[in-house]
Design a protein around this motif. Structure first.
Motif, PDB file in Angstrom:
ATOM      1  N   PRO A   3      14.941  -0.794   5.496  1.00  0.00           N
ATOM      2  CA  PRO A   3      14.189  -0.507   3.887  1.00  0.00           C
ATOM      3  C   PRO A   3      12.781  -0.530   4.429  1.00  0.00           C
ATOM      4  O   PRO A   3      12.505  -1.690   5.010  1.00  0.00           O
ATOM      5  CB  PRO A   3      14.838  -1.245   3.627  1.00  0.00           C
ATOM      6  CG  PRO A   3      15.016  -2.591   4.242  1.00  0.00           C
ATOM      7  CD  PRO A   3      15.805  -2.240   5.339  1.00  0.00           C
ATOM      8  N   VAL A   4      11.950   0.569   4.143  1.00  0.00           N
ATOM      9  CA  VAL A   4      10.782   0.224   4.195  1.00  0.00           C
ATOM     10  C   VAL A   4       9.554   0.535   2.816  1.00  0.00           C
ATOM     11  O   VAL A   4      10.359   1.108   1.858  1.00  0.00           O
ATOM     12  CB  VAL A   4      10.027   1.679   4.804  1.00  0.00           C
ATOM     13  CG1 VAL A   4      10.684   1.903   6.296  1.00  0.00           C
ATOM     14  CG2 VAL A   4      10.400   3.040   4.776  1.00  0.00           C
ATOM     15  N   ARG A   5       8.672  -0.652   2.567  1.00  0.00           N
ATOM     16  CA  ARG A   5       7.523   0.100   1.646  1.00  0.00           C
ATOM     17  C   ARG A   5       7.026   1.162   1.780  1.00  0.00           C
ATOM     18  O   ARG A   5       6.065   0.185   2.469  1.00  0.00           O
ATOM     19  CB  ARG A   5       7.519  -1.456   1.444  1.00  0.00           C
ATOM     20  CG  ARG A   5       6.644  -1.092  -0.091  1.00  0.00           C
ATOM     21  CD  ARG A   5       5.863  -3.172  -0.312  1.00  0.00           C
ATOM     22  NE  ARG A   5       6.176  -3.851   0.466  1.00  0.00           N
ATOM     23  CZ  ARG A   5       4.910  -3.979   0.899  1.00  0.00           C
ATOM     24  NH1 ARG A   5       3.882  -3.200   0.672  1.00  0.00           N
ATOM     25  NH2 ARG A   5       5.065  -5.291   1.995  1.00  0.00           N
ATOM     26  N   LEU A   6       6.258   1.792   0.681  1.00  0.00           N
ATOM     27  CA  LEU A   6       5.124   2.630   1.510  1.00  0.00           C
ATOM     28  C   LEU A   6       3.857   1.864   0.768  1.00  0.00           C
ATOM     29  O   LEU A   6       3.217   1.705  -0.283  1.00  0.00           O
ATOM     30  CB  LEU A   6       5.390   3.664   0.693  1.00  0.00           C
ATOM     31  CG  LEU A   6       6.340   4.941   1.244  1.00  0.00           C
ATOM     32  CD1 LEU A   6       6.430   5.527   0.620  1.00  0.00           C
ATOM     33  CD2 LEU A   6       6.716   5.463   2.813  1.00  0.00           C
ATOM     34  N   THR A   7       2.996   1.720   2.237  1.00  0.00           N
ATOM     35  CA  THR A   7       1.498   0.803   1.734  1.00  0.00           C
ATOM     36  C   THR A   7       0.579   2.450   2.208  1.00  0.00           C
ATOM     37  O   THR A   7       0.378   2.577   3.237  1.00  0.00           O
ATOM     38  CB  THR A   7       1.663  -0.337   2.159  1.00  0.00           C
ATOM     39  OG1 THR A   7       0.113  -0.930   1.998  1.00  0.00           O
ATOM     40  CG2 THR A   7       1.811   0.054   3.074  1.00  0.00           C
ATOM     41  N   VAL A   8      -0.802   1.811   0.686  1.00  0.00           N
ATOM     42  CA  VAL A   8      -2.038   2.539   1.385  1.00  0.00           C
ATOM     43  C   VAL A   8      -2.417   1.630   1.848  1.00  0.00           C
ATOM     44  O   VAL A   8      -3.675   1.490   1.256  1.00  0.00           O
ATOM     45  CB  VAL A   8      -2.443   3.512   0.542  1.00  0.00           C
ATOM     46  CG1 VAL A   8      -3.541   3.925   0.549  1.00  0.00           C
ATOM     47  CG2 VAL A   8      -1.038   4.714  -0.258  1.00  0.00           C
ATOM     48  N   GLY A   9      -2.523   1.316   3.185  1.00  0.00           N
ATOM     49  CA  GLY A   9      -3.356  -0.533   4.295  1.00  0.00           C
ATOM     50  C   GLY A   9      -2.099  -0.539   4.761  1.00  0.00           C
ATOM     51  O   GLY A   9      -1.738   1.011   5.118  1.00  0.00           O
ATOM     52  N   VAL A  10      -2.991  -1.312   5.413  1.00  0.00           N
ATOM     53  CA  VAL A  10      -3.020  -1.381   6.448  1.00  0.00           C
ATOM     54  C   VAL A  10      -1.186  -2.088   6.884  1.00  0.00           C
ATOM     55  O   VAL A  10      -1.153  -2.738   6.219  1.00  0.00           O
ATOM     56  CB  VAL A  10      -2.914  -2.857   7.629  1.00  0.00           C
ATOM     57  CG1 VAL A  10      -2.310  -3.350   8.586  1.00  0.00           C
ATOM     58  CG2 VAL A  10      -5.197  -2.226   7.554  1.00  0.00           C
ATOM     59  N   ASP A  11      -0.683  -1.314   7.461  1.00  0.00           N
ATOM     60  CA  ASP A  11       1.555  -1.587   8.254  1.00  0.00           C
ATOM     61  C   ASP A  11       1.704  -2.096   9.530  1.00  0.00           C
ATOM     62  O   ASP A  11       0.995  -2.636   9.597  1.00  0.00           O
ATOM     63  CB  ASP A  11       1.783  -0.108   7.472  1.00  0.00           C
ATOM     64  CG  ASP A  11       1.654   0.421   9.054  1.00  0.00           C
ATOM     65  OD1 ASP A  11       0.483   0.935   9.842  1.00  0.00           O
ATOM     66  OD2 ASP A  11       2.193   1.583   8.738  1.00  0.00           O
ATOM     67  N   ALA A  12       3.214  -2.271   9.582  1.00  0.00           N
ATOM     68  CA  ALA A  12       3.650  -2.552  10.727  1.00  0.00           C
ATOM     69  C   ALA A  12       3.051  -2.013  11.776  1.00  0.00           C
ATOM     70  O   ALA A  12       2.821  -2.219  13.526  1.00  0.00           O
ATOM     71  CB  ALA A  12       5.261  -2.670  10.588  1.00  0.00           C
ATOM     72  N   VAL A  13       3.136  -0.398  12.059  1.00  0.00           N
ATOM     73  CA  VAL A  13       2.227   0.047  13.149  1.00  0.00           C
ATOM     74  C   VAL A  13       1.354  -0.252  12.976  1.00  0.00           C
ATOM     75  O   VAL A  13       0.522  -0.702  14.011  1.00  0.00           O
ATOM     76  CB  VAL A  13       2.370   2.308  12.772  1.00  0.00           C
ATOM     77  CG1 VAL A  13       2.152   2.375  13.907  1.00  0.00           C
ATOM     78  CG2 VAL A  13       3.868   2.501  12.401  1.00  0.00           C
ATOM     79  N   CYS A  14       0.562   0.041  12.414  1.00  0.00           N
ATOM     80  CA  CYS A  14      -0.830  -0.527  12.381  1.00  0.00           C
ATOM     81  C   CYS A  14      -1.294  -2.168  12.640  1.00  0.00           C
ATOM     82  O   CYS A  14      -2.878  -2.486  13.322  1.00  0.00           O
ATOM     83  CB  CYS A  14      -1.999  -0.549  11.048  1.00  0.00           C
ATOM     84  SG  CYS A  14      -1.980   1.294  10.273  1.00  0.00           S
ATOM     85  N   ALA A  15      -0.796  -2.721  12.874  1.00  0.00           N
ATOM     86  CA  ALA A  15      -0.351  -4.125  13.660  1.00  0.00           C
ATOM     87  C   ALA A  15      -1.200  -4.209  14.939  1.00  0.00           C
ATOM     88  O   ALA A  15      -1.936  -4.910  14.987  1.00  0.00           O
ATOM     89  CB  ALA A  15       0.924  -5.192  13.544  1.00  0.00           C
ATOM     90  N   ALA A  16      -0.531  -3.278  16.011  1.00  0.00           N
ATOM     91  CA  ALA A  16      -0.834  -3.309  16.996  1.00  0.00           C
ATOM     92  C   ALA A  16      -2.020  -2.218  17.406  1.00  0.00           C
ATOM     93  O   ALA A  16      -2.572  -1.872  18.406  1.00  0.00           O
ATOM     94  CB  ALA A  16       0.076  -2.668  17.915  1.00  0.00           C
ATOM     95  N   CYS A  17      -2.739  -1.510  16.292  1.00  0.00           N
ATOM     96  CA  CYS A  17      -3.410  -0.669  17.230  1.00  0.00           C
ATOM     97  C   CYS A  17      -5.068  -1.272  17.168  1.00  0.00           C
ATOM     98  O   CYS A  17      -5.154  -1.803  16.206  1.00  0.00           O
ATOM     99  CB  CYS A  17      -3.447   0.533  15.332  1.00  0.00           C
ATOM    100  SG  CYS A  17      -5.005   1.662  15.475  1.00  0.00           S
ATOM    101  N   PRO A  18      -5.915  -0.402  18.266  1.00  0.00           N
ATOM    102  CA  PRO A  18      -6.874  -1.278  18.593  1.00  0.00           C
ATOM    103  C   PRO A  18      -8.009  -0.751  17.229  1.00  0.00           C
ATOM    104  O   PRO A  18      -9.210  -1.680  17.272  1.00  0.00           O
ATOM    105  CB  PRO A  18      -7.621  -0.672  19.856  1.00  0.00           C
ATOM    106  CG  PRO A  18      -6.466   0.477  19.891  1.00  0.00           C
ATOM    107  CD  PRO A  18      -4.885   0.142  19.350  1.00  0.00           C
ATOM    108  N   ASN A  19      -7.613   0.332  15.993  1.00  0.00           N
ATOM    109  CA  ASN A  19      -9.068   0.766  15.327  1.00  0.00           C
ATOM    110  C   ASN A  19      -8.665   0.033  14.253  1.00  0.00           C
ATOM    111  O   ASN A  19      -9.140  -0.169  13.080  1.00  0.00           O
ATOM    112  CB  ASN A  19      -8.767   2.234  15.222  1.00  0.00           C
ATOM    113  CG  ASN A  19      -9.007   2.719  16.193  1.00  0.00           C
ATOM    114  OD1 ASN A  19      -9.543   2.366  17.344  1.00  0.00           O
ATOM    115  ND2 ASN A  19      -7.923   4.009  16.233  1.00  0.00           N
ATOM    116  N   ASN A  20      -7.710  -0.974  13.948  1.00  0.00           N
ATOM    117  CA  ASN A  20      -7.690  -2.095  12.757  1.00  0.00           C
ATOM    118  C   ASN A  20      -8.212  -3.469  13.614  1.00  0.00           C
ATOM    119  O   ASN A  20      -8.100  -4.147  14.296  1.00  0.00           O
ATOM    120  CB  ASN A  20      -5.857  -2.494  13.168  1.00  0.00           C
ATOM    121  CG  ASN A  20      -5.709  -3.537  11.830  1.00  0.00           C
ATOM    122  OD1 ASN A  20      -6.267  -4.120  11.256  1.00  0.00           O
ATOM    123  ND2 ASN A  20      -4.086  -4.482  12.020  1.00  0.00           N
TER     124      ASN A  20
END
Length: 134
Positions: free
Chosen positions: A44-61
């Motif tokens: 299950p995924v919940r769509l969000t227009v904001g920081v998500d599971a992928v963004c957790a490791a992004c240096p731009n976060n």
């Protein structure tokens, strides 16, 4: 869907389709690979227009804020609109990726959404993992 749905930005449905092990940093690429390995069509995924599971490791976060919030929110809104979804929707990952493939990737609309992204060249040359096509 359960309350354990993975938060996912809608535009990451496109990014994940073309991911080949390159990204913003080694930590980011390892994290993205781990997410892709762990997600099943039933996850299950919940769509969000904001920081998500992928963004957790992004240096731009930075502090749960993307350094290009308007740009990526535009990507997200376009994906939501084209897929007939809304922020907060919960659905199986496979259902989401099928929508992204059928309504954006197969018809060739990806470049209209995110063609200016620094990774677009990779997407232009790779088949989509969600069912072939561009």
């Amino acid at each position: 869907m359960s309350g354990k749905a993975l938060p996912l930005r809608p535009h990451h449905g496109m990014c994940m389709a073309y991911f080949i092990g390159r990204g913003y940093s080694g930590g980011f690429t390892a994290h993205m690979g781990h997410l892709l390995e762990g997600l099943t069509p039933e996850s299950p995924v919940r769509l969000t227009v904001g920081v998500d599971a992928v963004c957790a490791a992004c240096p731009n976060n930075s502090g749960d804020v993307c350094d290009k919030p308007a740009q990526v929110a535009g990507y997200d809104e376009a994906v939501l609109s084209l897929c007939g979804l809304t922020e907060g929707d919960e659905l199986p990952f496979g259902a989401f990726t099928r929508l992204v493939q059928a309504r954006i990737l197969t018809p060739g609309l990806r470049r209209e959404i995110c063609g200016a992204c620094q990774w677009s060249g990779i997407c232009d040359t790779q088949p989509s993992r969600w069912g072939g096509g561009s």
